[in-house]
Design an enzyme around this catalytic site. Structure first.
Site, short mmCIF file in Angstrom:
data_model
loop_
_atom_site.label_atom_id
_atom_site.label_comp_id
_atom_site.label_asym_id
_atom_site.label_seq_id
_atom_site.Cartn_x
_atom_site.Cartn_y
_atom_site.Cartn_z
N CYS A 341 0.84 -1.20 0.00
CA CYS A 341 0.00 0.00 0.00
C CYS A 341 0.88 1.26 0.00
O CYS A 341 1.58 1.51 -0.97
CB CYS A 341 -0.98 -0.02 1.16
SG CYS A 341 -2.38 1.10 0.92
N HIS A 425 -3.62 -5.33 0.98
CA HIS A 425 -3.42 -5.79 2.35
C HIS A 425 -3.94 -7.22 2.47
O HIS A 425 -4.84 -7.63 1.73
CB HIS A 425 -4.21 -4.91 3.33
CG HIS A 425 -3.74 -3.50 3.41
ND1 HIS A 425 -2.54 -3.15 3.98
CD2 HIS A 425 -4.33 -2.33 3.01
CE1 HIS A 425 -2.40 -1.84 3.93
NE2 HIS A 425 -3.46 -1.31 3.35
#
Length: 502
Positions: A341, A425
């Protein structure tokens, strides 16, 4: 049955999340249809529901304890800190803007009481019981007027309150008494009693104090939970995460191969979803630690740059500490680096940010052929794909839009040599993919590491939640707890002076 309970705490980190999850798992094993609820959550550790709503990760884990799918109603207000004085406000799973603490507590919070009560009513209409979690302490007298997560929600919904205290910290009797004594009479009438958490020793030695506490407050203790290692669920981190020497609790097992793998996670500012590395820590022979100095990368077989709520700030932090140079040197030497991310974004060539930091054009580390532009609309998704020949599931929470101009595709990101980047994630929770990735890391690091063939991260999570349910079943007065959930706070509880200040 249409029951409910608010689990409050004498302090932050008293064990509210764990106790809530334990009660949920105990109830569902009794055949009760139960749901978790937290009106307002401050955390950088979040999750995406199937309908694309962002909620606190702790509530997602509590939903798993209930064996139900998480929804936005389980955490209608999520605050994601962007610094010491401001947070992004996420309402019913969607960001609605940035707000200072003064602005939020100065009026906005109180206006959300109707929203959170509506969410709670929605859950109570669909479930036999709803177990609510408070935040911090219900006796934060400076915030009581605008409170929507502790006594505000208890008063609004008529919920009985169980106060949890961490005896391992010391001072639990004073904390219990002081918590009740600082509440208004109407709030005190809902505080049914106490639950002692993290007790070490012989319970009989504690019982005289519990009897005296009952005499002083007129309220009973519903259980004494013993100290147990490795019972934490996905924490609400607030603005602080323990950095140096942190190792996630996991099952201790010897490595399958001849070597271990060492994983160093850069403890960037405003680190988000640090639970991404839990699946690695659960692998026999994988050693995970959080680091903040370049020399701590020297013996690492894999370096992870995790998610962050402040990509540009994290990039500056890495450069100031010399970590950026150490990571670049690793990449040049074909030693494994994984960016997730925000960590993926800062590995790219440059960032255009007029949203998060408003820093404009910022040069990245240049380790991946990626250009990042921050969009005002947040991406919230639950993607499914394939990498390294294995099926992968994950979730996305980001404003940055990444455009890869080269490299090999890797999930939605890219890979160059042994430098990997993705917005996903939770990808390492996919067992087959995690094993394949660790084999690649071991080969690049020259380690004789072999992933365990039978580690199931989902099964380990279930075992952990069952242990929480066992803790409640074996060490709490479950008959009294059941009556409390079903019938509410006992009538005629005494007022303890002085009460809340005017």
């Amino acid at each position: 049955m249409n029951g409910g309970l608010l689990v409050a705490g004498t302090t932050s980190d008293a064990g509210k999340s764990v106790v809530t999850a334990g009660i949920c798992r105990w109830l569902v094993r009794q055949g009760v249809k139960v749901a978790p609820f937290k009106a307002q959550n401050m955390s950088l550790n979040s999750y995406v529901t199937r309908e694309g709503a962002e909620i606190g990760r702790a509530q997602a884990m509590q939903a798993q304890a209930c064996r139900v799918e998480p929804t936005a109603h389980m955490n209608p207000v999520l605050l994601k800190p962007g610094g010491e004085r401001s947070s992004q406000v996420v309402l019913l799973g969607r960001p609605v803007g940035e707000m200072s603490a003064r602005g939020y507590h100065g009026g906005r919070q109180q206006r959300l009481l109707g929203t959170v009560l509506d969410s709670l009513a929605e859950l109570r209409a669909s479930y036999d019981a709803v177990i609510c979690e408070g935040a911090g302490s219900p006796a934060e007298i400076n915030l009581r007027r605008t409170d929507i997560v502790n006594m505000g929600i208890a008063r609004g919904a008529g919920l009985p309150v169980l106060v949890v205290g961490d005896i391992d910290r010391g001072g639990v009797f004073a904390s219990f008494f002081g918590t009740v004594a600082l509440l208004a009479p109407e709030d005190q009438a809902l505080v049914a009693g106490f639950l002692v958490n993290k007790f070490r020793g012989e319970v009989s030695l504690l019982e005289p104090g519990l009897d005296m506490l009952h005499g002083l407050t007129g309220r009973r203790t519903y259980g004494v939970l013993p100290f147990r290692h490795g019972l934490g669920i996905d924490e609400e981190d607030g603005l602080r995460v323990s950095l140096r020497g942190t190792v996630r609790e996991s099952v201790v097992a010897p490595p399958v191969g001849a070597d271990v793998l060492r994983v160093a996670v850069c403890a960037v500012p405003l680190m988000s979803n640090f639970t991404d590395v839990d699946a690695l820590a659960a692998e026999p022979g994988v050693v995970v630690r959080f680091v903040d100095r370049p020399e701590e990368l020297a013996d690492a077989d894999l370096v992870i740059v995790p998610g962050t709520r402040g990509t540009v700030r994290a990039l500056r932090w890495l450069r100031e500490r010399g970590l950026a140079e150490a990571i670049a040197r690793r990449a040049a030497e074909q030693r494994p680096v994984l960016g997730v991310c925000g960590g993926f974004q800062l590995l790219g060539e440059h960032i255009e940010d007029e949203v998060e930091s408003r820093a404009g054009h910022v040069d990245g580390l240049g380790l991946l052929p990626v250009r990042v532009r921050f969009a005002r609309e947040k991406t919230l998704a639950r993607p499914v794909g394939e990498a390294l020949g294995e099926r992968v599931e994950g979730y996305e929470i980001h404003h940055g839009v990444a455009e890869a101009t080269g490299g090999e595709p890797f999930l939605d990101g890219c890979r160059v040599g042994q430098t990997w980047g993705t917005h996903w994630h939770g990808s390492l929770e996919s067992d087959g993919f995690r094993r394949a990735f660790l084999r690649e890391v071991a080969a690049a690091a020259g380690r004789r590491f072999v992933p365990a063939p039978d580690t199931s991260f989902a099964a380990l999570r279930e075992e952990q939640l069952d242990r929480l349910g066992d803790l409640i079943e074996h060490h709490a007065d479950t008959d009294a707890l059941w009556r409390l959930i079903e019938s509410g706070a006992p009538q005629g509880l005494p007022f303890i002076p002085p009460g809340a200040p005017a």
